[in-house]
Design an enzyme around this catalytic site. Sequence first.
Site: not given
Length: 176
Positions: A28, A52, A101, A139
């Site tokens: 990040h 979440k 990614r 993460s």
Amino acid sequence: MSPHQSRTESVTRIAVYPGSFDPVTFGHLDIIRRAAKQFDRVIVAVLNNTTKTPLFSVQERKELLAEVTRDLPNVEIDSFRDLLVRYMRSRQAQVIVRGIRSVTDFEYELQMASTNRQLDEGIETVFMMTNPKYSYLSSSIVKEIAKFNGPVQDLVPPAVEKALQGKCVAPDGDHN
């Protein structure tokens, strides 16, 4: 430059880098640093996703982001819980920054960019390829390693490592 704009006027190019950042990783931070070189202002916007259960509260994530970006004067930390395009309008931002990614990321991000473009044609999405050394990093992986007291110093800044240690290790030494 628009035809109605003089050479002395300049438009402030504001980008928003949205995400959960639970926690912020070196991946990040790489995207934030690179975006800060491309735009006049970069707003790192922590998504307050009520569906979440994050490890860190929105406030904790904002504080960690502020700590690890304190050397970047054109980076601001904020949070939102609305549609991203509405948040963008409220901040007068023109560009969404997203890190990619993998091909899987690209498929999802392309769908999101197309949806945002449908909602507001004035907002562009810029994809930044992740530095290859962070291409595996997420993460979720960081939290899993930290949960079992694994080494995360190569994955997150020191302030985040310390915060993870406080969250992931019970006072009696047992791992949560």
